[in-house]
Design an enzyme around this catalytic site. Structure first.
Site, short mmCIF file in Angstrom:
data_model
loop_
_atom_site.label_atom_id
_atom_site.label_comp_id
_atom_site.label_asym_id
_atom_site.label_seq_id
_atom_site.Cartn_x
_atom_site.Cartn_y
_atom_site.Cartn_z
N SER A 101 -30.31 10.06 -10.26
CA SER A 101 -30.77 9.89 -8.87
C SER A 101 -29.77 9.03 -8.08
O SER A 101 -28.62 9.43 -7.94
CB SER A 101 -32.18 9.29 -8.89
OG SER A 101 -32.81 9.41 -7.64
N ASP A 142 -37.44 19.84 -7.72
CA ASP A 142 -37.34 18.39 -7.47
C ASP A 142 -37.80 18.11 -6.05
O ASP A 142 -37.10 18.45 -5.09
CB ASP A 142 -35.90 17.93 -7.68
CG ASP A 142 -35.74 16.41 -7.63
OD1 ASP A 142 -36.57 15.74 -6.99
OD2 ASP A 142 -34.78 15.91 -8.24
N HIS A 147 -38.08 15.46 -10.78
CA HIS A 147 -37.07 14.44 -10.49
C HIS A 147 -36.91 13.55 -11.74
O HIS A 147 -37.82 12.82 -12.12
CB HIS A 147 -37.49 13.59 -9.29
CG HIS A 147 -36.39 12.68 -8.80
ND1 HIS A 147 -35.30 13.16 -8.11
CD2 HIS A 147 -36.20 11.35 -8.94
CE1 HIS A 147 -34.49 12.15 -7.82
NE2 HIS A 147 -35.01 11.04 -8.32
#
Length: 319
Positions: free
Chosen positions: A141, A267, A296
């Site tokens: 991320s 996601d 995610h």
């Protein structure tokens, strides 16, 4: 490089992006990883805590792990990665960003999606004090965005860095923030905001003249936080200026180290602009894999080894 077809086919329940995300973040547990902490002093007087875990045999290979927003080096996606790499002859160094190791950092500023200067200092420290012939980067991320920006923004990348993997990357920070502000992500956004505000109140105690109560009250959304704190603390005009300058998307064409991005189609944190198809097609050093499922930083896998953990090991040890 052409788009990589994905072999990821999870069980039925993990074909729901939200379930995959929540399971990985709140339910998954990883045991058996012994970490040793090293604190390094940064050039601006602040500090970073690095959590090391080691292969059972002397290793010449190191993987550096970079966590996501409001994460730390003890998150299962970090310790799960460290565990698999340790079992396969890699040492692992998990970086806790400023203020993320359980202790507030010293300065008014903290960390953000584009703070590549801190990664650069960690790399220089490791190369100076350790003896690894091969170094690999893996980020999740925010950490994925950070490492891709580092590799493509013009830094003198050390020769020891051989490859990188970035998972669930918000390559376009504004479009990711835009998604987080939609109703489908309200629970995630509330959780992030709660943690960020808690840290902002700690900062207020240390720097009351820079963070009045009115600023804290004005933070209603994640973008407000970036407008009121992130941008001011780190030298950006406002949140949009921060998103524009720190998105890794603009750096992808310049990456010269073999790099793999794995972003799931389901996601909910990522807007369409976070899937860099054209950039991957034009850059022979950049691969993009877009599994249909994964959420995610989800990507459930058998034996408590996630799909992206296996893929990163494969990418770093192709022979």
């Amino acid at each position: 490089m052409p788009l990589i077809s994905s072999s990821y086919k999870p069980p039925f329940f993990f074909r729901n992006g939200h379930f995959a995300t929540i399971y990985a973040g709140l339910i998954r547990k990883v045991s058996g990883v012994v970490q040793k902490r090293e604190r390094i002093k940064l050039s601006d007087g602040d500090f970073l805590d690095l959590d090391w875990s080691f292969s059972q045999v002397p290793a010449q290979k190191l993987v550096i792990l970079l966590h996501g927003l409001e994460g730390d080096a003890q998150r299962p996606y970090i310790t799960g990665s460290a565990k698999l790499f340790n079992k396969n002859g890699f040492d692992a160094c998990a970086i806790n960003y400023r203020g993320c190791s359980g202790e507030p950092n010293i300065l008014y500023k903290s960390y953000h999606s584009g703070a590549t200067e801190d990664l650069n200092e960690v790399l220089n420290h490791i190369i100076r004090t350790r003896n690894y012939s091969e170094i690999y980067l893996k980020g999740f991320s925010l950490g994925g965005n950070l490492l891709l920006k580092y590799l493509g923004e013009g830094n003198l990348v050390p020769k020891e860095i051989k490859a990188a993997v970035a998972v669930s990357v918000p390559c376009n920070l504004y479009k990711s923030c835009e998604q987080l502000l939609t109703p489908k992500n309200i629970l995630y956004a509330k959780r992030f905001k709660k943690h960020l505000l808690s840290k902002l109140k700690q900062k207020q105690y240390l720097f009351p003249e820079l963070i009045p109560d009115s600023d804290i009250k004005a933070v209603k959304t994640l973008m407000d936080f970036d407008d009121i704190y992130t941008s001011r603390a780190h030298g950006f005009k406002d949140a949009m200026d921060y998103y524009r300058k720190c998105s890794s998307l603009q750096a992808l064409s310049n990456i010269t180290v073999p790099s793999l991005i794995i972003n799931a189609k389901d996601d909910s944190f990522l807007g369409a602009e976070c899937y860099p198809y054209s950039e991957a097609e034009k850059n022979p050093n950049l691969s993009l894999e877009v599994p249909k499922y994964g959420g995610h930083v989800g990507f459930w896998g058998k034996n408590n080894i996630t799909y992206t953990e296996k893929r990163a090991l494969e990418f770093f040890t192709p022979n």
